[in-house]
Motif scaffolding. Structure first.
Motif, mmCIF file in Angstrom:
data_model
loop_
_atom_site.group_PDB
_atom_site.id
_atom_site.type_symbol
_atom_site.label_atom_id
_atom_site.label_comp_id
_atom_site.label_asym_id
_atom_site.label_seq_id
_atom_site.Cartn_x
_atom_site.Cartn_y
_atom_site.Cartn_z
ATOM 1 N N ALA A 1 5.172 -17.183 -6.240
ATOM 2 C CA ALA A 1 3.702 -16.898 -6.456
ATOM 3 C C ALA A 1 3.188 -15.938 -5.420
ATOM 4 C CB ALA A 1 3.274 -18.358 -6.194
ATOM 5 N N ILE A 2 3.631 -16.144 -4.274
ATOM 6 C CA ILE A 2 3.347 -15.186 -3.300
ATOM 7 C C ILE A 2 3.399 -13.687 -3.566
ATOM 8 C CG2 ILE A 2 3.744 -14.374 -0.808
ATOM 9 C CD1 ILE A 2 4.432 -17.465 -0.209
ATOM 10 N N ILE A 3 4.630 -13.400 -3.884
ATOM 11 C CA ILE A 3 4.855 -11.976 -4.435
ATOM 12 C C ILE A 3 4.046 -11.395 -5.494
ATOM 13 C CG2 ILE A 3 6.667 -10.428 -5.149
ATOM 14 C CD1 ILE A 3 8.725 -12.065 -3.169
ATOM 15 N N GLN A 4 3.810 -12.384 -6.551
ATOM 16 C CA GLN A 4 3.013 -12.009 -7.488
ATOM 17 C C GLN A 4 1.630 -11.636 -7.204
ATOM 18 O OE1 GLN A 4 4.144 -15.490 -10.381
ATOM 19 N NE2 GLN A 4 5.268 -13.646 -11.485
ATOM 20 N N GLU A 5 1.094 -12.330 -5.999
ATOM 21 C CA GLU A 5 -0.287 -12.107 -5.620
ATOM 22 C C GLU A 5 -0.251 -10.921 -5.029
ATOM 23 O OE1 GLU A 5 -2.760 -13.684 -6.370
ATOM 24 O OE2 GLU A 5 -2.503 -15.550 -6.802
ATOM 25 N N MET A 6 0.831 -10.459 -4.129
ATOM 26 C CA MET A 6 0.726 -9.408 -3.568
ATOM 27 C C MET A 6 0.855 -8.338 -4.332
ATOM 28 S SD MET A 6 3.753 -10.172 -0.612
ATOM 29 C CE MET A 6 3.374 -11.383 0.973
ATOM 30 N N LEU A 7 1.646 -8.167 -5.537
ATOM 31 C CA LEU A 7 1.643 -7.197 -6.466
ATOM 32 C C LEU A 7 0.340 -6.980 -7.119
ATOM 33 C CD1 LEU A 7 5.147 -7.792 -8.199
ATOM 34 C CD2 LEU A 7 4.442 -5.752 -6.787
ATOM 35 N N ASP A 8 -0.468 -7.911 -7.446
ATOM 36 C CA ASP A 8 -1.844 -7.938 -7.827
ATOM 37 C C ASP A 8 -2.753 -7.459 -6.966
ATOM 38 O OD1 ASP A 8 -2.274 -9.184 -10.348
ATOM 39 O OD2 ASP A 8 -3.853 -10.585 -9.519
ATOM 40 N N LEU A 9 -2.893 -7.514 -5.805
ATOM 41 C CA LEU A 9 -3.422 -6.899 -4.624
ATOM 42 C C LEU A 9 -2.916 -5.344 -4.500
ATOM 43 C CD1 LEU A 9 -3.784 -9.341 -1.705
ATOM 44 C CD2 LEU A 9 -5.255 -8.969 -3.514
ATOM 45 N N LEU A 10 -1.818 -5.109 -4.574
ATOM 46 C CA LEU A 10 -1.681 -3.777 -4.572
ATOM 47 C C LEU A 10 -2.044 -3.033 -5.622
ATOM 48 C CD1 LEU A 10 2.305 -3.856 -3.563
ATOM 49 C CD2 LEU A 10 0.583 -2.766 -2.159
ATOM 50 N N ASP A 11 -2.027 -3.712 -7.041
ATOM 51 C CA ASP A 11 -2.369 -2.961 -8.350
ATOM 52 C C ASP A 11 -4.043 -2.691 -8.103
ATOM 53 O OD1 ASP A 11 0.140 -2.984 -9.438
ATOM 54 O OD2 ASP A 11 -0.650 -4.779 -10.734
ATOM 55 N N GLN A 12 -4.827 -3.786 -7.613
ATOM 56 C CA GLN A 12 -6.363 -3.437 -7.606
ATOM 57 C C GLN A 12 -6.416 -2.235 -6.321
ATOM 58 O OE1 GLN A 12 -7.623 -7.440 -6.187
ATOM 59 N NE2 GLN A 12 -7.253 -8.336 -8.222
ATOM 60 N N ALA A 13 -5.766 -2.382 -5.474
ATOM 61 C CA ALA A 13 -5.820 -1.012 -4.371
ATOM 62 C C ALA A 13 -5.687 0.034 -5.158
ATOM 63 C CB ALA A 13 -4.927 -1.333 -3.276
ATOM 64 N N GLU A 14 -4.598 0.269 -6.042
ATOM 65 C CA GLU A 14 -4.237 1.402 -6.395
ATOM 66 C C GLU A 14 -5.353 1.755 -7.453
ATOM 67 O OE1 GLU A 14 -0.428 1.733 -8.075
ATOM 68 O OE2 GLU A 14 0.421 1.574 -5.849
ATOM 69 N N GLU A 15 -5.986 0.830 -8.339
ATOM 70 C CA GLU A 15 -7.136 1.213 -9.159
ATOM 71 C C GLU A 15 -8.287 1.738 -8.598
ATOM 72 O OE1 GLU A 15 -7.452 -2.397 -11.724
ATOM 73 O OE2 GLU A 15 -5.510 -2.357 -12.538
ATOM 74 N N LYS A 16 -8.487 1.262 -7.507
ATOM 75 C CA LYS A 16 -9.519 1.517 -6.675
ATOM 76 C C LYS A 16 -9.553 2.997 -6.188
ATOM 77 C CE LYS A 16 -11.804 -1.842 -3.843
ATOM 78 N NZ LYS A 16 -11.340 -2.939 -2.671
ATOM 79 N N ILE A 17 -8.208 3.406 -5.792
ATOM 80 C CA ILE A 17 -8.134 4.857 -5.318
ATOM 81 C C ILE A 17 -8.224 5.775 -6.464
ATOM 82 C CG2 ILE A 17 -6.229 6.378 -4.574
ATOM 83 C CD1 ILE A 17 -5.158 3.842 -2.957
ATOM 84 N N HIS A 18 -7.750 5.276 -7.806
ATOM 85 C CA HIS A 18 -8.147 5.997 -9.022
ATOM 86 C C HIS A 18 -9.427 6.487 -9.370
ATOM 87 C CE1 HIS A 18 -3.799 6.554 -9.695
ATOM 88 N NE2 HIS A 18 -3.683 5.484 -9.947
ATOM 89 N N CYS A 19 -10.125 5.167 -9.308
ATOM 90 C CA CYS A 19 -11.465 5.303 -9.529
ATOM 91 C C CYS A 19 -12.275 6.222 -8.478
ATOM 92 C CB CYS A 19 -12.308 3.783 -9.455
ATOM 93 S SG CYS A 19 -11.531 2.639 -10.896
ATOM 94 N N GLN A 20 -11.906 6.141 -7.186
ATOM 95 C CA GLN A 20 -12.543 6.968 -6.264
ATOM 96 C C GLN A 20 -12.189 8.273 -6.712
ATOM 97 O OE1 GLN A 20 -10.921 5.194 -2.739
ATOM 98 N NE2 GLN A 20 -12.857 3.844 -2.569
ATOM 99 N N GLN A 21 -11.071 8.755 -7.124
ATOM 100 C CA GLN A 21 -10.532 10.015 -7.432
ATOM 101 C C GLN A 21 -11.442 10.520 -8.382
ATOM 102 O OE1 GLN A 21 -6.476 9.524 -7.899
ATOM 103 N NE2 GLN A 21 -5.868 10.141 -5.763
ATOM 104 N N HIS A 22 -12.077 9.772 -9.559
ATOM 105 C CA HIS A 22 -12.533 10.320 -10.692
ATOM 106 C C HIS A 22 -13.875 10.706 -10.077
ATOM 107 C CE1 HIS A 22 -9.711 9.053 -13.730
ATOM 108 N NE2 HIS A 22 -9.710 8.104 -13.352
ATOM 109 N N PHE A 23 -14.374 10.113 -9.157
ATOM 110 C CA PHE A 23 -15.873 10.363 -8.848
ATOM 111 C C PHE A 23 -16.037 11.608 -8.035
ATOM 112 C CE2 PHE A 23 -16.445 5.652 -9.530
ATOM 113 C CZ PHE A 23 -17.094 5.978 -10.884
ATOM 114 N N HIS A 24 -14.666 12.068 -7.448
ATOM 115 C CA HIS A 24 -14.893 13.395 -6.730
ATOM 116 C C HIS A 24 -14.877 14.544 -7.213
ATOM 117 C CE1 HIS A 24 -15.173 10.732 -3.050
ATOM 118 N NE2 HIS A 24 -14.090 10.380 -3.362
#
Length: 210
Positions: free
Chosen positions: A187-210
């Motif tokens: 359960a813990i590791i699945q949550e960690m992977l989830d958070l890593l995914d969200q962080a990466e998506e955020k970075i991709h979104c930011q890259q689109h705006f620059h």
């Protein structure tokens, strides 16, 4: 979204002192039985409670698997909950390992920062897992204990730029079984992977705006 499998490496420790059977390795083996779902390639390794072995093994895991996340699990005789460690410390390694060795420098990486925080928000992971009704209590700590656990964590954080986690488990039966601990790790590791995914998506979104 990238559909290729993600690789996660999870380690537990071998026997030491009164821990003839190390609860961390039992928990990791139970996790291996459960798996982390089809999208995740899970590799588990037992780590000997020896500084020099850690120094060679941890880098080799990163090199061999190029994991998205490495999670180290250790046992703590003082723990009564499953404990998420926020950071690894570089100095203060005086305790001797099972071969009677401790680093001359008493530190992990000479010249490294005093403390490295995980890139994963442990408070958030804790909150999410706690509300999921797991039946296992999870808490957060800032001190992994200045022994092999802390040493391994710092080394891994240093190499991975924060893409590592450390989880302390109580000894077996105090109060949780190996199966309970395996479920908690999943359960813990699945949550960690989830958070890593969200962080990466955020970075991709930011890259689109620059």
């Amino acid at each position: 979204m990238d559909n290729s499998k993600r690789t996660v490496v999870v380690t537990g420790f071998g026997p030491f002192g009164e821990h003839k059977v190390n609860a961390s390795w039992v928990a990791v083996q139970e996790l291996k039985k459960l798996g982390l779902g089809n999208e995740v390639d899970l590799h588990v390794h037992e780590v000997p409670v020896e500084y020099q072995k850690v120094q060679s093994l941890v880098p080799s895991l990163w090199k061999q698997y190029h994991p998205q996340l490495v999670v180290h699990v250790g046992v703590s005789g003082m723990a009564t909950t499953v404990t998420l460690e926020k950071c690894g410390k570089n100095h203060g390694y005086e305790g001797l390992d099972i071969s009677g060795f401790s680093p001359d420098s008493q530190c992990c990486i000479v010249g490294g920062p005093d403390c490295i925080d995980s890139g994963i928000d442990m408070e958030l992971v804790c909150k999410r897992v706690t509300t999921s009704g797991l039946g296992v209590t999870v808490s957060v700590s800032k001190d992994a204990g200045r022994y092999l656990c802390d040493f391994t964590y710092y080394t891994s954080l240093y190499l991975s730029h924060g893409r590592s986690a450390f989880i302390h488990v109580p000894p077996l039966g105090k109060p949780y079984s190996g199966e309970d601990l395996g479920r908690a790790l999943k359960a813990i590791i699945q949550e960690m992977l989830d958070l890593l995914d969200q962080a990466e998506e955020k970075i991709h979104c930011q890259q689109h705006f620059h």
